[in-house]
Design a protein around this motif. Structure first.
Motif, PDB file in Angstrom:
ATOM      1  N   ASP A   1      -4.258   1.120 -12.606  1.00 17.84           N
ATOM      2  CA  ASP A   1      -4.439   0.329 -13.830  1.00 17.84           C
ATOM      3  C   ASP A   1      -3.562   0.758 -14.996  1.00 17.84           C
ATOM      4  OD1 ASP A   1      -6.246  -1.321 -12.610  1.00 17.84           O
ATOM      5  OD2 ASP A   1      -7.978  -0.115 -13.198  1.00 17.84           O
ATOM      6  N   GLN A   2      -2.576   1.600 -14.740  1.00 15.74           N
ATOM      7  CA  GLN A   2      -1.653   1.940 -15.830  1.00 15.74           C
ATOM      8  C   GLN A   2      -0.239   1.572 -15.424  1.00 15.74           C
ATOM      9  OE1 GLN A   2      -1.837   5.959 -17.256  1.00 15.74           O
ATOM     10  NE2 GLN A   2      -4.075   5.914 -17.369  1.00 15.74           N
ATOM     11  N   ARG A   3       0.418   0.834 -16.291  1.00 20.64           N
ATOM     12  CA  ARG A   3       1.772   0.406 -15.934  1.00 20.64           C
ATOM     13  C   ARG A   3       2.773   1.545 -16.044  1.00 20.64           C
ATOM     14  NH1 ARG A   3       3.795  -4.562 -19.007  1.00 20.64           N
ATOM     15  NH2 ARG A   3       5.659  -4.130 -17.783  1.00 20.64           N
ATOM     16  N   GLU A   4       2.435   2.567 -16.828  1.00 23.73           N
ATOM     17  CA  GLU A   4       3.392   3.654 -16.964  1.00 23.73           C
ATOM     18  C   GLU A   4       3.249   4.636 -15.800  1.00 23.73           C
ATOM     19  OE1 GLU A   4       4.227   5.491 -20.895  1.00 23.73           O
ATOM     20  OE2 GLU A   4       4.145   7.359 -19.766  1.00 23.73           O
ATOM     21  N   ALA A   5       4.383   4.950 -15.181  1.00 26.21           N
ATOM     22  CA  ALA A   5       4.403   5.955 -14.117  1.00 26.21           C
ATOM     23  C   ALA A   5       5.392   7.030 -14.532  1.00 26.21           C
ATOM     24  CB  ALA A   5       4.838   5.307 -12.805  1.00 26.21           C
TER      25      ALA A   5
ATOM     26  N   SER B   1      -7.422   1.015  -1.021  1.00 27.91           N
ATOM     27  CA  SER B   1      -6.096   1.613  -0.963  1.00 27.91           C
ATOM     28  C   SER B   1      -5.313   1.178  -2.195  1.00 27.91           C
ATOM     29  CB  SER B   1      -5.383   1.233   0.336  1.00 27.91           C
ATOM     30  OG  SER B   1      -4.898  -0.068   0.235  1.00 27.91           O
ATOM     31  N   VAL B   2      -4.449   2.065  -2.654  1.00 31.43           N
ATOM     32  CA  VAL B   2      -3.707   1.782  -3.879  1.00 31.43           C
ATOM     33  C   VAL B   2      -2.457   0.985  -3.538  1.00 31.43           C
ATOM     34  CG1 VAL B   2      -2.487   2.811  -5.837  1.00 31.43           C
ATOM     35  CG2 VAL B   2      -4.554   3.898  -4.940  1.00 31.43           C
ATOM     36  N   VAL B   3      -2.294  -0.146  -4.210  1.00 25.79           N
ATOM     37  CA  VAL B   3      -1.079  -0.941  -3.991  1.00 25.79           C
ATOM     38  C   VAL B   3      -0.192  -0.858  -5.233  1.00 25.79           C
ATOM     39  CG1 VAL B   3      -2.064  -2.538  -2.310  1.00 25.79           C
ATOM     40  CG2 VAL B   3      -2.259  -3.068  -4.742  1.00 25.79           C
ATOM     41  N   VAL B   4       1.131  -0.841  -4.993  1.00 26.78           N
ATOM     42  CA  VAL B   4       2.099  -0.764  -6.091  1.00 26.78           C
ATOM     43  C   VAL B   4       3.149  -1.852  -5.888  1.00 26.78           C
ATOM     44  CG1 VAL B   4       1.783   1.736  -6.240  1.00 26.78           C
ATOM     45  CG2 VAL B   4       3.689   0.815  -4.937  1.00 26.78           C
ATOM     46  N   PRO B   5       3.826  -2.253  -6.962  1.00 21.62           N
ATOM     47  CA  PRO B   5       4.848  -3.300  -6.802  1.00 21.62           C
ATOM     48  C   PRO B   5       5.959  -2.857  -5.841  1.00 21.62           C
ATOM     49  CG  PRO B   5       4.445  -2.849  -9.130  1.00 21.62           C
ATOM     50  CD  PRO B   5       3.701  -1.822  -8.363  1.00 21.62           C
ATOM     51  N   LEU B   6       6.348  -3.785  -4.996  1.00 25.37           N
ATOM     52  CA  LEU B   6       7.414  -3.521  -4.025  1.00 25.37           C
ATOM     53  C   LEU B   6       8.686  -3.036  -4.721  1.00 25.37           C
ATOM     54  CD1 LEU B   6       8.537  -3.748  -1.166  1.00 25.37           C
ATOM     55  CD2 LEU B   6       8.940  -6.164  -1.568  1.00 25.37           C
ATOM     56  N   ARG B   7       8.924  -3.597  -5.892  1.00 25.22           N
ATOM     57  CA  ARG B   7      10.140  -3.242  -6.617  1.00 25.22           C
ATOM     58  C   ARG B   7      10.154  -1.749  -6.982  1.00 25.22           C
ATOM     59  NH1 ARG B   7      11.608  -5.567 -12.219  1.00 25.22           N
ATOM     60  NH2 ARG B   7      13.379  -4.241 -12.709  1.00 25.22           N
TER      61      ARG B   7
ATOM     62  N   ASP C   1       6.247  -3.233 -13.270  1.00 22.25           N
ATOM     63  CA  ASP C   1       5.999  -4.657 -13.521  1.00 22.25           C
ATOM     64  C   ASP C   1       4.510  -4.941 -13.578  1.00 22.25           C
ATOM     65  OD1 ASP C   1       8.698  -5.469 -11.324  1.00 22.25           O
ATOM     66  OD2 ASP C   1       8.691  -5.309 -13.501  1.00 22.25           O
ATOM     67  N   VAL C   2       3.793  -4.319 -12.663  1.00 24.45           N
ATOM     68  CA  VAL C   2       2.347  -4.507 -12.582  1.00 24.45           C
ATOM     69  C   VAL C   2       1.752  -3.120 -12.351  1.00 24.45           C
ATOM     70  CG1 VAL C   2       0.486  -5.693 -11.367  1.00 24.45           C
ATOM     71  CG2 VAL C   2       2.773  -6.656 -11.333  1.00 24.45           C
ATOM     72  N   ALA C   3       0.621  -2.844 -12.955  1.00 26.75           N
ATOM     73  CA  ALA C   3      -0.019  -1.541 -12.755  1.00 26.75           C
ATOM     74  C   ALA C   3      -0.502  -1.415 -11.309  1.00 26.75           C
ATOM     75  CB  ALA C   3      -1.188  -1.401 -13.709  1.00 26.75           C
ATOM     76  N   PRO C   4      -0.450  -0.211 -10.739  1.00 29.03           N
ATOM     77  CA  PRO C   4      -1.034   0.001  -9.415  1.00 29.03           C
ATOM     78  C   PRO C   4      -2.519  -0.367  -9.448  1.00 29.03           C
ATOM     79  CG  PRO C   4       0.226   1.918 -10.107  1.00 29.03           C
ATOM     80  CD  PRO C   4       0.145   1.015 -11.287  1.00 29.03           C
ATOM     81  N   GLN C   5      -3.028  -0.881  -8.340  1.00 32.36           N
ATOM     82  CA  GLN C   5      -4.429  -1.291  -8.301  1.00 32.36           C
ATOM     83  C   GLN C   5      -5.052  -0.808  -7.007  1.00 32.36           C
ATOM     84  OE1 GLN C   5      -5.034  -5.218  -9.577  1.00 32.36           O
ATOM     85  NE2 GLN C   5      -3.274  -5.059 -10.937  1.00 32.36           N
TER      86      GLN C   5
ATOM     87  N   PRO D   1       0.841  -1.200   0.000  1.00 30.06           N
ATOM     88  CA  PRO D   1       0.000   0.000   0.000  1.00 30.06           C
ATOM     89  C   PRO D   1       0.876   1.250   0.000  1.00 30.06           C
ATOM     90  CG  PRO D   1      -0.067  -1.082   2.145  1.00 30.06           C
ATOM     91  CD  PRO D   1       0.757  -1.959   1.260  1.00 30.06           C
ATOM     92  N   ILE D   2       0.764   2.026  -1.042  1.00 28.83           N
ATOM     93  CA  ILE D   2       1.728   3.100  -1.249  1.00 28.83           C
ATOM     94  C   ILE D   2       1.522   4.265  -0.287  1.00 28.83           C
ATOM     95  CG2 ILE D   2       0.399   4.206  -3.116  1.00 28.83           C
ATOM     96  CD1 ILE D   2       4.216   3.919  -2.847  1.00 28.83           C
ATOM     97  N   ARG D   3       0.261   4.541   0.066  1.00 22.79           N
ATOM     98  CA  ARG D   3       0.038   5.702   0.923  1.00 22.79           C
ATOM     99  C   ARG D   3       0.692   5.518   2.304  1.00 22.79           C
ATOM    100  NH1 ARG D   3      -3.286  10.076   2.031  1.00 22.79           N
ATOM    101  NH2 ARG D   3      -4.494   9.928   0.145  1.00 22.79           N
ATOM    102  N   VAL D   4       0.449   4.344   2.876  1.00 21.81           N
ATOM    103  CA  VAL D   4       1.008   4.091   4.210  1.00 21.81           C
ATOM    104  C   VAL D   4       2.528   4.193   4.176  1.00 21.81           C
ATOM    105  CG1 VAL D   4       1.028   2.463   6.128  1.00 21.81           C
ATOM    106  CG2 VAL D   4      -0.905   2.499   4.581  1.00 21.81           C
TER     107      VAL D   4
END
Ligand SMILES: [Zn+2]
Length: 473
Positions: free
Chosen positions: A91-95, A114-120, A105-109, A56-59
């Motif tokens: 839902d977009q892989r481009e940031a 809450s919005v989750v993003v790849p750990l990487r 690697d994976v789009a944020p969802q 979860p990116i916000r936290v």
């Protein structure tokens, strides 16, 4: 009509419950940031999507004291990290990171609102060291401000940091004393230097072969064509271990010389650099320009390219100030017959800090000067010049020689000479200093720093300090 709506609702329901998301980590997941557990709201979880750990990116961002903004209309998250702005779209892989587009690697969802993003992403773009304990579902995040950043090549710390999925190796090449391994992730290589025959063994934990562009010969072992590579007699690779899978690459050397091995990731490529030191008895390199009796000075304009550094009170980038001043230092040093000057960058590009260190170390430089501008946006009254060195007395001597002149030239507050662990002055092997010329966040400091005349005075002060240190009249 009603039926259609019901169907649509059902359809949406299934869309939301995609199978990939439904096995989102059951049970309690945890995030440990710098040894402290981050308190997660009850419905917020670390989760696994398509074999990627999602956080979860916000936290995370809030705990790092970064600004986070959620725009409901565009479904986008904006993270402000110092002067760096990161924007992500659900839902977009481009940031975008500081205006530069990057692909996730994976789009944020959105999961449980809450919005989750790849750990990487958190590791690569927010500069944190990360690892994932798949068994206990714990994400470890470490900020890199005062770490001893570089992972030791020889410390396998894979017990705890088990990868959630295998990293796939797609290509292995050897050229110009560099082994380049392309993969779809990041692994910590375990590199061993073995004798009789002289060889370097590189183990890549939790890796397997992906769609290799070069075929594996019989069984699971293969060799690279290394004809025309004078230092190497063979490079072979194999799936050395199963469960956990591990690829091993062996580089057999031609000579019994001491090899320095450096590794780093550039994008999805692991680059292993073999530095043949040429001699078995004395691993000390001949100074490059030593024959001509010239001292080598490396000037390092901080930041650059995608990394703007701080932003000044009137919205100028630190990277541009650093370069402007550094080029003036270079201009003056070029007139010194006893000094050979080299720049880590002389345009708006971003060499990594490791690359800057490597350049200076490979050149066997005598002096390394990194040039920066300071900033504390929250307290615009903070001002003055400070000079950093790390531990070595040669560095301290250089720091004092430059600092006293810089204070006069800039006419700003004297904040002193300080010992601090910055990577570029810690990992370089010569007298090395990092100059914080002044505060770009302070109106009067900024005015002096952006003045061409003052920059020439500062450049002269730096050059005179270097000359004093090198005992050049
Ligand atoms: Zn800086």
């Amino acid at each position: 009509m009603k039926k259609t709506i019901l169907l649509m609702i059902l359809f949406l329901f299934f869309l939301i419950n995609l199978p990939d998301q439904s096995h989102a980590a059951a049970g309690q997941s945890k995030i440990i940031l710098d040894g402290q557990e981050v308190i997660l709201p009850s419905d917020v979880q670390v989760t696994v999507i398509n074999k990627h750990v999602m956080v979860p990116i916000r936290v995370v961002a809030e705990n790092l004291k970064f600004g986070v903004d959620w725009d409901q209309k565009s479904h986008s998250v904006t993270i402000q990290q110092n002067s760096k702005i990161i924007s992500l779209h659900v839902d977009q892989r481009e940031a975008r990171v500081a205006e530069t587009p990057i692909l996730l690697d994976v789009a944020p969802q959105i999961l449980n609102q809450s919005v989750v993003v790849p750990l990487r992403f958190v590791s690569e773009q927010m500069g944190l060291a990360v690892s994932w304990d798949n068994k206990d579902k714990i994400v470890y995040l470490t900020t890199s401000t005062n770490n001893s950043a570089q992972t030791e090549a020889s410390t396998p710390h894979s017990e705890n940091s088990e990868q959630v999925s295998l990293t796939h190796i797609s290509e292995i090449n050897f050229l110009n004393n560099q082994l380049v391994v392309s993969m779809n992730g990041i692994v910590t290589p375990i590199i061993s230097n073995l004798k009789d025959p002289n060889r370097i063994v590189i183990d890549l934990p939790n890796t397997t072969f992906g769609d290799l562009s070069q075929p594996l010969a019989s069984g699971s072992m293969a060799k690279l064509d290394v004809s025309g590579q004078p230092n190497v007699s063979e490079v072979r690779y194999s799936l050395f271990n199963r469960d956990p899978d591990q690829i091993r690459i062996v580089i057999e050397m031609n000579r019994d010389s001491i090899i320095q091995v450096n590794h780093e990731f550039i994008g999805d490529q692991l680059i292993i650099d073999l530095n043949d030191t040429g001699d078995f008895e004395s691993p000390i390199q001949e100074p490059l320009a030593g024959e001509r009796g010239r001292k080598i000075v490396v000037i390092d304009p901080g930041h650059g390219g995608s990394d703007p550094g701080t932003i000044s009170i009137s919205n100028k980038y630190e990277k541009d100030f650093n370069l402007a001043l550094s080029l003036k230092v270079q201009e003056l040093l070029l007139k010194e017959p006893e000094i050979e000057v080299l720049m880590t960058r002389d345009s708006d590009v971003y060499p990594t800090r490791t690359e800057r260190v490597q350049l200076a170390n490979t050149l066997n430089a005598d002096v390394f000067v990194s040039i920066h501008g300071n900033s504390v946006l929250e307290s615009p009254q903070a001002n003055g010049t400070e000079t950093y060195y790390y531990q070595r007395s040669s560095s301290k001597q250089l720091a004092n020689a430059i600092h006293k002149r810089l204070i006069k030239a800039m006419g700003l507050k004297d904040r002193g000479v300080k010992d601090k662990s910055f990577q570029v002055i810690r990992e370089t092997k010569m007298a090395a200093v990092l100059l914080e010329i002044g505060f770009l966040s302070n109106i009067s400091d900024e005015k002096a720093m952006l003045s061409n005349t003052v920059q020439y005075k500062a450049a002269q002060a730096i050059v005179d300090g270097i000359k004093e240190y090198l005992s050049i009249k």
